[in-house]
Design a protein around this motif. Structure first.
Motif, PDB file in Angstrom:
ATOM      1  N   ALA A   1      81.895  77.161  32.895  1.00  0.00           N
ATOM      2  CA  ALA A   1      82.549  77.250  31.581  1.00  0.00           C
ATOM      3  C   ALA A   1      82.528  78.705  31.113  1.00  0.00           C
ATOM      4  CB  ALA A   1      81.814  76.350  30.582  1.00  0.00           C
TER       5      ALA A   1
ATOM      6  N   ALA B   1      85.228  79.822  29.208  1.00  0.00           N
ATOM      7  CA  ALA B   1      86.091  79.868  28.013  1.00  0.00           C
ATOM      8  C   ALA B   1      85.297  80.162  26.748  1.00  0.00           C
ATOM      9  CB  ALA B   1      86.817  78.535  27.868  1.00  0.00           C
TER      10      ALA B   1
ATOM     11  N   LYS C   1      69.859  78.174  25.183  1.00  0.00           N
ATOM     12  CA  LYS C   1      71.150  77.517  25.427  1.00  0.00           C
ATOM     13  C   LYS C   1      71.114  76.695  26.712  1.00  0.00           C
ATOM     14  CE  LYS C   1      74.170  79.695  23.182  1.00  0.00           C
ATOM     15  NZ  LYS C   1      75.022  80.761  22.711  1.00  0.00           N
TER      16      LYS C   1
ATOM     17  N   PHE D   1      78.425  80.262  30.026  1.00  0.00           N
ATOM     18  CA  PHE D   1      78.389  81.671  29.650  1.00  0.00           C
ATOM     19  C   PHE D   1      77.853  81.749  28.227  1.00  0.00           C
ATOM     20  CE2 PHE D   1      80.614  84.823  32.410  1.00  0.00           C
ATOM     21  CZ  PHE D   1      80.658  84.030  33.542  1.00  0.00           C
TER      22      PHE D   1
ATOM     23  N   LYS E   1      71.805  72.778  26.263  1.00  0.00           N
ATOM     24  CA  LYS E   1      73.008  72.164  26.856  1.00  0.00           C
ATOM     25  C   LYS E   1      72.690  71.498  28.193  1.00  0.00           C
ATOM     26  CE  LYS E   1      76.122  75.361  24.552  1.00  0.00           C
ATOM     27  NZ  LYS E   1      77.528  75.583  24.286  1.00  0.00           N
TER      28      LYS E   1
ATOM     29  N   LEU F   1      81.095  72.079  27.642  1.00  0.00           N
ATOM     30  CA  LEU F   1      80.064  72.314  28.660  1.00  0.00           C
ATOM     31  C   LEU F   1      78.944  71.271  28.562  1.00  0.00           C
ATOM     32  CD1 LEU F   1      78.681  74.040  30.840  1.00  0.00           C
ATOM     33  CD2 LEU F   1      77.864  75.554  29.027  1.00  0.00           C
TER      34      LEU F   1
END
Ligand code: C5P
Length: 410
Positions: free
Chosen positions: A273, A275, A337, A323, A341, A308
């Protein structure tokens, strides 16, 4: 053994009885991962039909040099540039003579003289023709020019004789062509990449977005393709063109991006990911342009789904890479993170620098896993992407090896 994943093979068929094996050859080349385009000489059509070769290669067959229709679709120079390798199979004595003397009087011989790609030939002919001094001299000339000569094999011939002149079997030719290329670290894997910004409409002409150019995500998609993966790129609105050999799906908003990801994620082995997804969208975008009234207006924003995190929480989640663009405390924020996630790797970068990160050609990345950390110094995004793909491949294979070697529950 090398790999034909994402490789472009131009298969040239000349007139010989072995041409009937080309349908099988084309199918095997495609099964090995290659994109195949076929060029046939007029004599080849006496042994195998263009329709058969179109059906097995999945593309119209190229036959004529001076045909306005085919030249406008994909001209001979374009075809010559397209190929990563040219394989002439079967290569008749006549065609070897043409190649050796540099003639360019039909589409296939013109292509061969215009191409810079490596050239391989699989001779097939009667044994006397093979032993003929002129044929042997032509072969020596071609060998000196680094043309790869594959075969011929020895055995019973269509003319009833026995000796050298049989075309190598399709399976042997595929192995020989495969070995002309190196194998990639992501061979045979499906990789999905998200890239660019998203655009969240406020009204018919305005929206919320960010400065992401898509350069990093596009470079990652390109690097994964070079490493042998089949890549699907889901891209927000950007001004750069889609990378070569990548299946690109253009989307606008975060919800569109999520839909596109969900459509293809089942087959993905790795999800990256990149974006810069907008965290919020406008709750009720206006269908018309909002007119100014002289008063302040309030936009109600609602949170977008985290694409994500959604992919990482799937029961059969692929290897996930996120990212993180941070302005300070990169390492701590990136590690948080990673846990929050539940992803396998996070590539973090400092933003705010004018020539690095968002909308720039350069970037640096701190790549963090649960027990992994490495810094990729500031460099051109395309080089950085190749290094990142090497790390992702190592970590992906390490994780899969560990899982495969775990004792199975009884
Ligand atoms: O939480 P943050 O936006 O910093 O996380 C960045 C990472 O999460 C990036 O990999 C980004 O592509 C992904 N992301 C996402 N969906 C969102 C927000 C971020 O996939 N809605």
């Amino acid at each position: 053994m090398g790999s034909l994943n994402n490789k472009r093979v131009l298969l040239g068929i000349t007139g010989g009885i072995a041409a009937y094996k080309c349908a099988d050859l084309s199918r095997r080349l495609r099964d090995a991962g290659a994109d195949v385009r076929v060029v046939m000489t007029e004599a080849a059509e006496a042994f195998v039909t263009p329709l058969t070769m179109q059906a097995v290669s999945g593309h119209p067959v190229h036959q004529y040099l001076l045909d306005p229709g085919t030249e406008s679709a994909m001209g001979h120079i374009e075809l010559a540039r397209w190929a990563d390798i040219i394989l002439i199979a079967p290569a008749s004595a006549n065609f070897l003579a043409k190649l050796a003397s540099g003639r360019a009087d039909d589409l296939l011989s013109t292509l061969c003289s215009a191409a810079s790609a490596p050239l391989a030939v699989a001779p097939a002919m009667n044994r006397q023709m093979w032993h003929n001094r002129a044929t042997q001299d032509n072969l020596k000339t071609l060998q000196q020019r680094q043309v790869l000569i594959l075969g011929p094999a020895e055995g019973a011939q269509a003319c009833g004789e026995h000796g050298p002149g049989r075309m190598l079997e399709p399976v042997e030719l595929v192995d020989a062509i495969r070995n002309c290329f190196a194998s990639g670290v992501l061979d045979g894997l499906n990789v999905m990449v998200t890239a660019g910004p998203t655009w969240e409409a406020i009204d018919a002409v305005r929206g919320l977005s960010n400065r992401s150019s898509g350069k990093m995500g596009y470079a990652v998609a390109q690097a994964a393709t070079e490493a042998g993966a089949t890549v699907t790129l889901v891209s927000g609105p950007v001004k750069i063109s889609s990378p070569d050999r990548v299946h690109t799906i253009d989307v606008t908003s975060a919800l569109d991006m999520l839909d596109a990801v969900n459509q293809y994620i089942d087959t993905a082995d790795i999800f990256i990911a990149v974006a810069a997804v907008s965290d919020y969208r406008v709750a009720h975008p206006a269908t018309e342009k909002i007119k100014k009234t002289g008063d302040a207006i309030t936009l109600e924003l609602v949170e977008n789904p985290d694409i994500l995190a959604a992919v990482a929480s799937r029961p059969q989640a692929p290897f996930t890479v996120g990212f993180a663009a941070e302005t300070s405390n990169i390492e701590t924020c990136a590690y948080e993170k990673l846990l929050q996630k539940n992803v396998d790797l996070i590539a973090a970068n400092q933003v705010g620098d004018s020539d690095s990160g968002f909308d720039a050609d350069y970037n640096s990345l701190l790549v963090i896993g649960r027990d992994y950390k490495t810094l990729l110094e500031k460099q051109y995004k395309t080089r950085l992407a190749r290094k990142l793909i090497t790390i992702i491949a190592e970590q992906y294979h390490a994780k899969n090896t560990t899982q495969d070697s775990r004792p199975q529950a009884r």
